[in-house]
Design an enzyme around this catalytic site. Structure first.
Site, short mmCIF file in Angstrom:
data_model
loop_
_atom_site.label_atom_id
_atom_site.label_comp_id
_atom_site.label_asym_id
_atom_site.label_seq_id
_atom_site.Cartn_x
_atom_site.Cartn_y
_atom_site.Cartn_z
CB CYS A 383 -0.97 -0.04 1.19
SG CYS A 383 -2.33 1.14 1.05
CG HIS A 508 -3.47 -3.61 3.36
ND1 HIS A 508 -2.53 -3.13 4.25
CD2 HIS A 508 -4.05 -2.52 2.80
CE1 HIS A 508 -2.55 -1.81 4.24
NE2 HIS A 508 -3.46 -1.41 3.37
CD GLU A 510 -1.13 -6.38 5.40
OE1 GLU A 510 -1.42 -5.25 5.82
OE2 GLU A 510 -0.71 -6.60 4.24
#
Length: 539
Positions: A383, A508, A510
């Site tokens: 990001c 994102h 993750e």
């Protein structure tokens, strides 16, 4: 598995102090039940008056986790998804403000036809509706109640679940998580705070079926005896949860304690034989000391609370375990890099620049991206980390005043700019691109090699976009816009075309990583870091 026509509910409360690990406990209970073949759903009821977690301060509350449907939630949703390997939705995260706003809007529209609107029964009934909706279709729905018993903010939620136990007899169970401190001067554990917390819970009208005891170290038997005696529950219903070497050991601890059978007996359920091999393998991976270690520098701007980057670090750890190396990561203050330069980054085998908001520390992140670009240092930009890599590339190509309009509104060369239609809304919630979005990856790119596909879906949480007006500058610096939205208007991924591993994503990743199945972008970073380390060792 017995009667599954109606959903059963497990409510997880906390006492004594906040930050006990209710989320890990709740997620671990869910993991054990799922291993038994039970269909589990989860939910967090948060006591804050915010409508969602989007505007909570990350320095105080940790990361804002985003669900696939774009809900900005408390970080406990990340625990739920990682432990259960499920994708949850906005139904699984409810804050007080969201419920109150709906209730007030209903009152203003005339829904109550002039009746008084009260905490009981109107707010409590509304809470019950949210719980039941989120649990639809599940065998067992686990609900974590935020805050601590005794907090004013928690009262309405506790009253609501007490009423649920009355309204649905035999279908509700309660787990209370307490803390037992160790007094070093007298060398003993003190159960009095836990006793008081259990008394407070009973005063509300809730009798816990299980008490989970948190502590800094192994607990002696007398602690279980006292909790059992003063809590009014059998010893087998008291489970000890001292600090573990890895949070992924907690499901195994809970399974070994046998507490699952307390639920099954109460709910009249006959579960399947457990499948705990996954957790045993994960514990081994997480606790093994491997031969090699990779060093990753995490370029951060929120350093007051490490939970701000919780999912990022868990994804890094998972990638290290998958590649059978130890992970050593350092928090690198972006503002210090801004002041002192990026030379200190030479000690790392790879760099990771995670997301964030605001202008503070951005020049430090730009310097890190440029250093990685020029020194063939493996780099993953997430990001904001991707956006600053774009700024670094544009400047390298000669556009010296390239910048993000987040830093400088009205900039002459905004290579990162505000989304169309979002101007003037930067300070409010609800203006971000949130949740799952598709991305089409360029064939033959590093991104395609890493993903093994040209069509992917990732979760987003951002407002600013890459300005394709300056593509010639990016390409001149060796940067390729290798992933875009299906219509080509939005840049989703970038990469350096002459670099072992320099890749950035607007998303994102993750949030989709799992402890036993790391996200491919993190896995790729660790693999590239291993290669760099090996080359350095033989140079």
């Amino acid at each position: 598995m017995g009667n599954t026509q109606k959903t059963r509910y497990i409510f997880v409360t906390g006492g004594v102090i906040s930050g006990l690990g209710k989320g890990i406990t709740a997620a671990s209970i869910g993991a054990v039940l799922k291993a038994r073949g039970i269909k589990v759903s989860m939910q967090k009821l948060d006591v804050y008056l915010n409508v969602d977690a989007g505007l909570l301060n990350p320095r105080e509350h940790g990361e804002c986790f985003v669900t696939k449907d774009g809900a900005e939630t408390d970080l406990d949703l990340g625990h739920y998804e990682r432990f259960l390997d499920e994708e949850f939705t906005s139904d699984s995260s409810v804050m007080s403000g969201r419920i109150l706003l709906n209730l007030i809007n209903a009152e203003r529209s005339g829904y109550f036809r002039g009746d008084d609107v009260q905490i009981v029964p109107h707010l409590t009934s509304e809470i019950e509706k949210y719980v039941m909706k989120a649990g639809e279709g599940s065998d067992i729905h686990i609900v974590e109640i935020g805050g601590t018993v005794g907090d004013i903010e928690s009262d309405a939620f506790l009253e609501a679940v007490r009423q649920m136990a009355l309204n649905h007899p035999g279908r509700c169970a309660f787990v209370h998580v307490v803390y037992v401190p160790y007094i070093s001067t007298s060398k003993e554990f003190k159960t009095k705070p836990a006793q008081n917390s259990m008394r407070d819970l009973r005063g509300i009208g809730i009798m816990p079926d299980i008490v989970a005891v948190r502590a800094e170290g192994p607990l002696p038997d007398y602690v279980r005896d006292k909790i059992s005696l003063f809590g009014g529950l059998p010893k087998e219903a008291v489970v000890m949860l001292p600090n573990a070497d890895t949070v992924y050991r907690v499901p195994r601890t809970l399974y070994d304690s046998g507490i699952g059978w307390i639920f099954f007996k109460k709910f009249g359920m006959t579960p399947k034989e457990p499948a705990m091999a996954k957790w045993d393998k994960l514990i081994e991976a997480a606790t093994t000391k491997y031969k090699d270690t990779v060093r990753i520098g995490v370029i951060a701007k929120y350093l007051d609370n490490e939970d701000t980057y919780l999912s990022v670090i868990e994804a890094l750890r998972a990638a290290a375990w998958h590649n059978q190396v130890n992970l050593a990561f350092d928090w690198v203050d972006a503002e210090k890099i801004e002041k002192h330069g990026a030379g200190s980054l030479s000690q790392y085998d790879g760099l990771l620049v995670p997301g964030g908001f605001g202008s503070r520390g951005l020049e430090g992140m730009v310097a890190c991206a440029r250093y990685a670009m020029d020194n063939q240092l493996p780099y993953l930009g997430i990001c904001l980390g991707m956006q600053m890599a774009v700024v670094a590339a544009a400047r390298k190509a000669g556009l010296e005043d390239a910048i993000s309009s987040e830093v400088q509104p009205g900039a002459k060369h905004p290579v990162i700019y505000i989304m169309a239609g979002q101007e003037g809304k930067e300070s409010t919630g609800g203006t971000l691109r949130l949740g799952n979005y598709p991305c089409v990856i360029q064939k033959g790119s590093l991104a395609e090699k890493v993903y093994g596909s040209t069509d992917i879906i990732e979760r987003h949480r951002h407002r600013y976009e890459v300005n394709q007006k300056y593509t010639e500058y990016y390409e001149k610096a060796g940067l390729s816009l290798s992933g875009k939205s299906p219509n080509g208007k939005l840049v989703e991924m970038i990469e350096h075309t002459n670099h072992p591993y320099f890749i950035g994503t607007q998303a994102h990743p993750e949030f989709k990583s799992r402890p036993d199945r790391p996200h491919v972008l993190f896995d790729g970073l660790v693999k590239a870091a291993i290669v760099r380390q090996q080359k350095s060792a033989t140079a």
